[in-house]
Each structure stands twice: as structure tokens, then as C-alpha cells.
Write a protein that holds these residues in place. Structure first.
Motif, mmCIF file in Angstrom:
data_model
loop_
_atom_site.group_PDB
_atom_site.id
_atom_site.type_symbol
_atom_site.label_atom_id
_atom_site.label_comp_id
_atom_site.label_asym_id
_atom_site.label_seq_id
_atom_site.Cartn_x
_atom_site.Cartn_y
_atom_site.Cartn_z
ATOM 1 N N LYS A 1 12.614 4.615 -2.027
ATOM 2 C CA LYS A 1 13.158 3.287 -2.345
ATOM 3 C C LYS A 1 14.371 3.386 -3.262
ATOM 4 N N ALA A 2 14.387 4.393 -4.145
ATOM 5 C CA ALA A 2 15.545 4.603 -5.013
ATOM 6 C C ALA A 2 16.792 4.944 -4.201
ATOM 7 N N ARG A 3 16.572 5.498 -3.011
ATOM 8 C CA ARG A 3 17.691 5.850 -2.127
ATOM 9 C C ARG A 3 17.876 4.819 -1.016
ATOM 10 N N ARG A 4 17.312 3.641 -1.219
ATOM 11 C CA ARG A 4 17.523 2.469 -0.361
ATOM 12 C C ARG A 4 16.892 2.601 1.020
ATOM 13 N N TYR A 5 15.804 3.352 1.110
ATOM 14 C CA TYR A 5 15.003 3.351 2.330
ATOM 15 C C TYR A 5 13.981 2.219 2.243
ATOM 16 N N GLU A 6 13.624 1.650 3.387
ATOM 17 C CA GLU A 6 12.474 0.757 3.460
ATOM 18 C C GLU A 6 11.245 1.620 3.740
ATOM 19 N N VAL A 7 10.135 1.355 3.082
ATOM 20 C CA VAL A 7 8.973 2.244 3.165
ATOM 21 C C VAL A 7 7.717 1.467 3.545
ATOM 22 N N ASP A 8 7.025 1.938 4.572
ATOM 23 C CA ASP A 8 5.676 1.489 4.901
ATOM 24 C C ASP A 8 4.743 2.677 4.679
ATOM 25 N N THR A 9 3.495 2.416 4.275
ATOM 26 C CA THR A 9 2.558 3.509 4.023
ATOM 27 C C THR A 9 1.247 3.288 4.758
ATOM 28 N N ALA A 10 0.629 4.394 5.157
ATOM 29 C CA ALA A 10 -0.691 4.362 5.792
ATOM 30 C C ALA A 10 -1.491 5.538 5.253
ATOM 31 N N SER A 11 -2.774 5.302 4.953
ATOM 32 C CA SER A 11 -3.608 6.365 4.397
ATOM 33 C C SER A 11 -4.519 7.006 5.435
ATOM 34 N N ASP A 12 -4.442 6.549 6.694
ATOM 35 C CA ASP A 12 -5.232 7.169 7.763
ATOM 36 C C ASP A 12 -4.484 7.046 9.083
ATOM 37 N N GLY A 13 -4.963 7.794 10.086
ATOM 38 C CA GLY A 13 -4.257 7.864 11.358
ATOM 39 C C GLY A 13 -4.246 6.563 12.134
ATOM 40 N N ALA A 14 -5.367 5.853 12.150
ATOM 41 C CA ALA A 14 -5.447 4.609 12.914
ATOM 42 C C ALA A 14 -4.457 3.581 12.375
ATOM 43 N N THR A 15 -4.395 3.466 11.049
ATOM 44 C CA THR A 15 -3.443 2.536 10.435
ATOM 45 C C THR A 15 -2.013 2.965 10.737
ATOM 46 N N ALA A 16 -1.775 4.267 10.715
ATOM 47 C CA ALA A 16 -0.425 4.780 11.014
ATOM 48 C C ALA A 16 0.025 4.384 12.413
ATOM 49 N N LEU A 17 -0.854 4.543 13.396
ATOM 50 C CA LEU A 17 -0.485 4.213 14.772
ATOM 51 C C LEU A 17 -0.230 2.718 14.918
ATOM 52 N N MET B 1 19.282 -0.594 7.370
ATOM 53 C CA MET B 1 18.529 0.215 6.411
ATOM 54 C C MET B 1 17.473 1.032 7.163
ATOM 55 N N THR B 2 17.341 2.288 6.798
ATOM 56 C CA THR B 2 16.406 3.179 7.472
ATOM 57 C C THR B 2 14.974 2.898 7.009
ATOM 58 N N ARG B 3 14.068 2.751 7.971
ATOM 59 C CA ARG B 3 12.659 2.482 7.663
ATOM 60 C C ARG B 3 11.849 3.764 7.830
ATOM 61 N N VAL B 4 11.079 4.120 6.793
ATOM 62 C CA VAL B 4 10.253 5.327 6.790
ATOM 63 C C VAL B 4 8.781 4.920 6.776
ATOM 64 N N LEU B 5 7.986 5.518 7.653
ATOM 65 C CA LEU B 5 6.539 5.354 7.609
ATOM 66 C C LEU B 5 5.943 6.608 6.992
ATOM 67 N N VAL B 6 5.305 6.458 5.827
ATOM 68 C CA VAL B 6 4.663 7.575 5.129
ATOM 69 C C VAL B 6 3.172 7.528 5.449
ATOM 70 N N VAL B 7 2.668 8.607 6.053
ATOM 71 C CA VAL B 7 1.248 8.692 6.420
ATOM 72 C C VAL B 7 0.627 9.780 5.551
ATOM 73 N N GLU B 8 -0.106 9.366 4.525
ATOM 74 C CA GLU B 8 -0.585 10.303 3.505
ATOM 75 C C GLU B 8 -1.755 9.661 2.775
ATOM 76 N N ASP B 9 -2.818 10.449 2.521
ATOM 77 C CA ASP B 9 -3.994 9.879 1.853
ATOM 78 C C ASP B 9 -4.108 10.283 0.384
ATOM 79 N N GLU B 10 -3.135 11.017 -0.155
ATOM 80 C CA GLU B 10 -3.136 11.345 -1.570
ATOM 81 C C GLU B 10 -2.255 10.347 -2.313
#
Length: 227
Positions: A22-38, A1-10
Motif C-alpha cells: 500500500k505504501a507503493r500505491r498497490y491495491e491489496v486484497d488478502t485471503a487466508s485460505d485457498g477457497a477464499t483466494a479462488l 492502479m495494480t491490484r495484488v491478491l495476497v494469499v497467506e495464513d501468517e
């Protein structure tokens, strides 16, 4: 399964992306700032990153440069910045594609799929990903290791370390490079991590772990894989 990291603060955009991915069967991680994203990128090893440039703690271009210091993961920029210079800066820093806000979800998902496809190994690369020695075989693309006819269970960290060494077969890989590629860009001096995980790899794959034939230590410098 493809894992996507979404880096967005909105939050609204994060929610919309999470639902659609997720509806298209991606695994999703999210980060609202750059440090968390890295940190998340280093810990979770996503297959693709969707990155907003306007983050609260740092510019998204800095995040791109931070990622490109140790990974070739596809980066799809999602930004309200429309100027040509800003697009060029992001692409020059290492982004693979650039989508401006407001965006159509179908177009964004199509570009994401294209970025993932471009990152997939070609037939020749897949052949290179299969490594055979006298005592074990490894298929990096399938994430499968076999020794004496039996599958060898490796942890995600062991797999990542093994992959870096095998893709640099015959070459010395420095301690710092291994730490940054496997654990992330903020690592560089934790050589005890390498000792522990190299011992585990040898125990699982070498015939005589105390006298390794394939995973060689270059004292004070790094490690080398030999067929």
C-alpha cells in the motif's frame, strides 16, 4: 492502479506485505485460505497473486491449478518449501516465480514488479486490443468504448465479458468458457447470467439490439463476436 491478491495464513507476513504494498500505491486484497483466494480472484480480478503454498484448507499448488483453469494472472509463490521438486511442481502447475521464506521485502517487490511487467501487453498486443466496427470502437487496454462519438459506460463484468468475446473474434465461445472466465471456475451452468449481460452489451453497443450484428447467439452453445 495494480491490484495484488495476497494469499497467506501468517498474520505477520500479511501485515508486512499490506503495509509495503500500500505504501507503493498497490491495491491489496488478502485471503487466508485457498477457497477464499479462488473466490476473491474471480470477484476482484487481481493483476498479480502472491501465494503461500502452506494453506490450512488446501495445498497452494491446487490453488495455482484452480486459477490456471481460467486466468493467466501472474502468480508469485512465497513459500517455506525449499526443495527443488516442490519448486518444480509449483512452476509446472503454472506459477510464474518462486520466492522462499524467509525473504527480503525489496527482492519480493522487485520480482512482483517484474511479473506484472511481463504480463503487460506488447505493442502488437495493444494494437490487437483496439477493435473497430461500423457502429462502435473498443480499446481494451484503456478500457474505453465509444459509440457515435460518445463514451459508453460499461460495468466491470460487462468489460470482462466483452474482452473475452473480442479476443476470440469470429470464434464460438461456449457458455461454460464464458461463465468460467468472467465469473470464475465454480460457474458453468448459470446461463441466465449470460443472457442478462449479453442483452446489456447489445443495448449499449449494437445499433439494433433486437437484431444484433456483432454479438451473435449460437443457440444452446454459446456466443460469437463478429466485426
Amino acid at each position: 492502479m495494480t491490484r495484488v491478491l495476497v494469499v497467506e495464513d501468517e498474520p505477520q507476513i500479511v501485515r508486512a506485505l499490506e503495509i509495503n504494498l500500500k505504501a507503493r500505491r498497490y491495491e491489496v486484497d488478502t485471503a487466508s485460505d485457498g477457497a477464499t483466494a479462488l473466490r476473491l480472484a474471480a470477484a476482484r480480478h487481481p493483476d498479480v497473486v502472491v501465494l503461500d503454498l502452506g494453506l490450512p484448507d488446501m495445498d497452494g499448488v491446487e490453488v495455482i491449478r484452480g486459477l490456471r483453469g481460467w486466468t493467466r494472472v501472474p502468480i508469485l509463490v512465497l513459500s517455506a518449501r525449499h526443495s527443488s521438486d516442490e519448486k518444480v511442481e509449483a512452476l509446472d502447475a503454472g506459477a510464474d516465480d518462486y520466492v522462499t521464506k524467509p525473504f527480503g521485502m525489496d527482492e519480493l517487490l522487485a520480482r512482483l514488479r517484474a511479473a506484472v511487467r511481463r504480463a503487460e501487453p506488447t505493442t502488437a498486443e495493444a494494437e490487437e486490443a483496439r477493435v473497430s466496427t461500423a457502429s462502435f470502437t473498443v480499446d481494451l487496454a484503456a478500457k474505453k468504448a465509444v459509440r457515435e462519438g460518445r463514451d459508453v459506460r460499461l460495468t466491470p463484468t460487462e468489460w470482462h465479458l466483452l474482452e473475452v468475446l473480442l479476443r476470440n473474434a469470429g470464434k464460438l465461445v461456449s457458455q461454460k468458457q464464458l461463465l468460467q472466465e468472467v465469473w470464475g471456475p465454480t460457474y458453468g451452468t448459470e446461463t441466465n447470467y449470460l443472457r442478462v449481460y449479453m442483452a446489456q452489451l447489445r443495448r449499449k453497443l449494437e445499433v439494433d439490439p433486437a437484431h444484433p450484428r456483432h454479438f451473435i447467439t449460437e443457440a444452446g452453445m454459446g456466443y460469437r463476436f463478429e466485426r
